[in-house]
Design a protein around this motif. Structure first.
Motif, mmCIF file in Angstrom:
data_model
loop_
_atom_site.group_PDB
_atom_site.id
_atom_site.type_symbol
_atom_site.label_atom_id
_atom_site.label_comp_id
_atom_site.label_asym_id
_atom_site.label_seq_id
_atom_site.Cartn_x
_atom_site.Cartn_y
_atom_site.Cartn_z
ATOM 1 N N SER A 221 0.821 -1.218 0.000
ATOM 2 C CA SER A 221 0.000 0.000 0.000
ATOM 3 C C SER A 221 0.856 1.269 0.000
ATOM 4 O O SER A 221 0.354 2.358 -0.282
ATOM 5 C CB SER A 221 -0.953 0.004 1.201
ATOM 6 O OG SER A 221 -0.215 -0.131 2.394
ATOM 7 N N ASP A 222 2.140 1.151 0.327
ATOM 8 C CA ASP A 222 3.030 2.325 0.297
ATOM 9 C C ASP A 222 4.452 1.824 0.043
ATOM 10 O O ASP A 222 4.867 0.837 0.631
ATOM 11 C CB ASP A 222 2.961 3.072 1.644
ATOM 12 C CG ASP A 222 3.762 4.376 1.624
ATOM 13 O OD1 ASP A 222 3.429 5.265 0.819
ATOM 14 O OD2 ASP A 222 4.733 4.490 2.390
ATOM 15 N N GLU A 241 8.405 3.217 -7.297
ATOM 16 C CA GLU A 241 7.421 3.275 -6.199
ATOM 17 C C GLU A 241 6.002 3.112 -6.761
ATOM 18 O O GLU A 241 5.190 2.355 -6.220
ATOM 19 C CB GLU A 241 7.550 4.605 -5.450
ATOM 20 C CG GLU A 241 8.855 4.757 -4.685
ATOM 21 C CD GLU A 241 9.043 6.134 -4.055
ATOM 22 O OE1 GLU A 241 10.051 6.317 -3.363
ATOM 23 O OE2 GLU A 241 8.192 7.031 -4.264
ATOM 24 N N VAL A 245 3.065 -0.077 -5.805
ATOM 25 C CA VAL A 245 1.831 0.104 -5.018
ATOM 26 C C VAL A 245 0.669 -0.657 -5.660
ATOM 27 O O VAL A 245 0.432 -0.567 -6.865
ATOM 28 C CB VAL A 245 1.505 1.610 -4.853
ATOM 29 C CG1 VAL A 245 0.131 1.800 -4.207
ATOM 30 C CG2 VAL A 245 2.582 2.276 -4.009
#
Ligand code: FAD
Length: 301
Positions: A221-222, A241, A245
């Protein structure tokens, strides 16, 4: 000849410089306002003193902040860990609060130089010095830390994305003192890792990587990846990144993230390694960092 080398001239380690030792933040701020860029703040001296000895820095006055007790300490409240600028690196390294709430910082601290360096060097000094190969700038950038500076007009809070402006350059104005740095506490399901390759233990990293990964119900989720040593400032790998996610951790995913993180980056070349070598090391660190962070995240769910 008596077998000894004789050096002619006065034995001078440091150039002549005026010296002030304020004991409160307002006193230090007044001195900075008076001297502005003629002054250098002296914290642990582990970077500044060598620069003076080598004549790379020429301040007219040193403002020694070692006597300002209010600048040291670690505290936690409302999901934020606040570290005073004069907190020694070894104090943060031994802090239970840092270990529990900011594990990425705890992983990076033991990699800074040697114990003797960390016993004098400070959190604020490392982040104000802003060496792009240093560990703490990459950690601050990965976690979106906040920098609190104080000048005569008052306080400013500067996000990490705006703090690092270039090689050894920050957005702190010459009349401002860095007073504290705020790190977000890691939440449930967040794992982290600091990976680096250096020539010898204790050397500055040739390439370093701060990684933080949050898992929720098995999916990412991050994701946060920030490199040291790959540019003149610590850099986030935003494309990698974004890729991570919403996905589930796997070796294939981490391999693709490593490719994305390194394809558009243009690292420096120096006697420690070519740009191509740095890119290859960086890709290996991304794979290793993500796997370690994912394993840690599993344990913290
Ligand atoms: C042999 C050796 C090996 C090292 N290895 C590493 C390493 O592997 N990784 C790493 O990250 N670092 C390494 N360092 C550097 C070390 O971490 C330093 O402690 C750090 O870079 C500077 O912290 P300091 O407190 O000593 O700051 P100082 O040297 O006192 O100051 C550094 C700079 O920051 C400014 N400054 C300091 N505090 C403030 C403040 N509160 N407000 C405004 N400006 C401020 C100073 O004016 C100066 O320009 C090494 C140092 C040595 C000597």
């Amino acid at each position: 000849m008596d077998g000894f080398c004789r050096i002619e001239g006065p034995p001078m380690k440091l150039p002549p410089v005026d010296y002030e030792a304020p004991t409160t933040v307002p006193e230090a701020v007044e001195l900075l306002a008076e001297h502005e860029d003629e002054a250098s703040v002296l914290a642990g001296g582990q970077s500044l003193i060598p620069l003076l000895a080598l004549r790379f820095a020429h301040p007219a006055v040193l403002i020694d902040i070692n006597g300002i007790a209010e600048l040291s300490g670690v505290s936690a409240a409302n999901g934020t860990v606040t570290i005073g600028a004069m907190t020694r690196e070894y104090v943060a390294e031994e802090s239970r609060t840092v270990a529990d709430a900011v594990p990425l910082l705890a992983a990076a601290l033991p990699l800074i130089g040697h114990e003797a360096i960390r016993s004098r060097g400070t959190i604020g000094g490392s982040l104000a010095h802003a060496d792009p190969a240093a560990e703490l700038p990459a950690v601050a950038r990965a976690l979106d830390a906040e920098f609190v500076v104080r000048g005569r007009p008052g306080e400013r809070v500067i996000p990490a994305a705006e703090w690092f402006e270039g090689f050894l350059t920050t957005s702190r104005r010459p009349d401002e003192l860095l007073v504290e740095v705020r790190f977000p506490a890691a939440g449930r399901g967040t794992g982290s890792s600091f990976q680096e390759v250096a020539r010898r233990h204790g050397d500055f990293a040739i390439v370093g990587l701060a990684t933080s990964l949050t898992l929720s119900e098995g999916a990412i989720s991050d994701a946060r990846l920030a490199f040291a040593g790959m540019s003149d400032v610590p850099v986030r790998a935003a494309d990698a990144e974004d890729l991570l996610v919403g996905e589930r951790p796997s070796a294939e995913l981490f391999g693709e993230a490593a490719r994305r993180a390194t394809e558009d980056i243009d690292p420096p070349a120096d006697l420690h390694g070519s740009a191509d070598y740095r890119r290859k090391v960086a890709a290996a660190l991304v794979r290793r960092g993500l796997q370690t962070a994912a394993d840690n995240a599993d344990e913290r769910q």
